[in-house]
Scaffold this motif. Structure first.
Motif, mmCIF file in Angstrom:
data_model
loop_
_atom_site.group_PDB
_atom_site.id
_atom_site.type_symbol
_atom_site.label_atom_id
_atom_site.label_comp_id
_atom_site.label_asym_id
_atom_site.label_seq_id
_atom_site.Cartn_x
_atom_site.Cartn_y
_atom_site.Cartn_z
ATOM 1 N N ARG A 1 0.749 -1.137 0.023
ATOM 2 C CA ARG A 1 -0.001 -0.012 0.015
ATOM 3 C C ARG A 1 1.074 1.295 0.016
ATOM 4 O O ARG A 1 1.603 1.513 -0.735
ATOM 5 N N LEU A 2 0.870 2.024 1.121
ATOM 6 C CA LEU A 2 1.739 3.126 1.319
ATOM 7 C C LEU A 2 2.679 3.182 2.160
ATOM 8 O O LEU A 2 3.022 4.178 2.680
ATOM 9 N N ALA A 3 3.380 1.933 2.459
ATOM 10 C CA ALA A 3 4.194 1.861 3.561
ATOM 11 C C ALA A 3 5.437 0.650 2.947
ATOM 12 O O ALA A 3 5.089 0.057 2.205
ATOM 13 N N PHE A 4 6.412 0.814 3.853
ATOM 14 C CA PHE A 4 7.487 -0.071 3.623
ATOM 15 C C PHE A 4 7.447 -0.792 5.045
ATOM 16 O O PHE A 4 7.491 0.229 6.194
ATOM 17 N N ARG A 5 7.699 -1.828 5.183
ATOM 18 C CA ARG A 5 7.613 -2.722 6.492
ATOM 19 C C ARG A 5 8.804 -3.635 6.689
ATOM 20 O O ARG A 5 8.718 -4.546 5.787
ATOM 21 N N PRO A 6 9.608 -3.522 7.434
ATOM 22 C CA PRO A 6 9.666 -2.219 8.590
ATOM 23 C C PRO A 6 10.242 -1.100 7.639
ATOM 24 O O PRO A 6 10.816 -1.164 6.814
ATOM 25 N N ASN B 1 8.098 1.924 -6.283
ATOM 26 C CA ASN B 1 9.499 1.692 -6.253
ATOM 27 C C ASN B 1 10.267 2.217 -5.046
ATOM 28 O O ASN B 1 9.711 2.496 -4.019
ATOM 29 N N VAL B 2 11.525 1.742 -5.072
ATOM 30 C CA VAL B 2 12.443 2.322 -4.012
ATOM 31 C C VAL B 2 13.211 3.159 -4.546
ATOM 32 O O VAL B 2 14.193 2.577 -5.627
ATOM 33 N N THR B 3 13.523 4.292 -4.117
ATOM 34 C CA THR B 3 14.603 5.421 -4.660
ATOM 35 C C THR B 3 15.145 5.825 -3.431
ATOM 36 O O THR B 3 14.638 6.602 -2.852
ATOM 37 N N TYR C 1 15.054 6.484 1.829
ATOM 38 C CA TYR C 1 14.617 5.978 0.470
ATOM 39 C C TYR C 1 13.220 6.464 0.581
ATOM 40 O O TYR C 1 12.535 6.657 1.634
ATOM 41 N N ARG C 2 12.432 6.503 -0.457
ATOM 42 C CA ARG C 2 10.968 6.797 -0.597
ATOM 43 C C ARG C 2 10.493 5.988 -1.992
ATOM 44 O O ARG C 2 11.334 5.481 -2.996
ATOM 45 N N THR D 1 8.056 5.942 3.037
ATOM 46 C CA THR D 1 9.529 6.412 3.267
ATOM 47 C C THR D 1 10.064 5.328 4.056
ATOM 48 O O THR D 1 9.394 4.553 4.803
ATOM 49 N N GLY D 2 11.548 5.104 4.127
ATOM 50 C CA GLY D 2 12.256 4.105 4.921
ATOM 51 C C GLY D 2 13.557 4.436 5.012
ATOM 52 O O GLY D 2 14.005 5.499 4.605
#
Length: 119
Positions: A41-46, A69-71, A104-105, A113-114
């Motif tokens: 969805r709208l999150a990175f876990r963890p 994506n991951v940037t 990253y986001r 973001t993460g």
């Protein structure tokens, strides 16, 4: 006297076993050898993951929540830039070769973001 010797011998044996047995620490959820981040969805876990130099992080795209994506963003991009293609399923992996905090986001969803902390 024999009772004292037996008691001291037992106490010494218990002490040696206790000292020789490593304590089992409870792992921090984000520092265990888990190197997989779910993209949902709208999150990175963890959202934060801690790794060692040379470890690889794999982002798994669940395929059910649109394209992501991951940037890499911020100052960390000068140390070790990474960016995946925009995708709705599959995975992307990156091996981190330098210590630092890598933000990253998802460029499709900037609120997702993460960070990867490399030690």
């Amino acid at each position: 006297m024999n009772v004292i010797r037996v008691t001291l011998s037992c106490a010494a044996a218990v002490l040696l076993v206790t000292i020789g047995t490593p304590a089992t620490a409870q792992p921090d959820v984000n520092t265990v050898s888990e190197r997989t981040v779910e993209v949902t969805r709208l999150a990175f876990r963890p959202a934060t993951i801690r790794i060692q130099i040379g470890d690889t992080v794999t982002w798994m795209f669940d395929g059910n929540s649109g394209e992501h994506n991951v940037t890499a963003t911020g100052p960390s991009t000068a140390l070790d830039y990474f960016a995946s293609e925009t995708m709705s399923g599959g995975s992307y992996s990156h091996t981190f070769g330098r210590p630092g905090t890598y933000m990253y986001r998802c460029t499709e969803h900037p609120s997702a973001t993460g960070q990867v902390i490399v030690r």
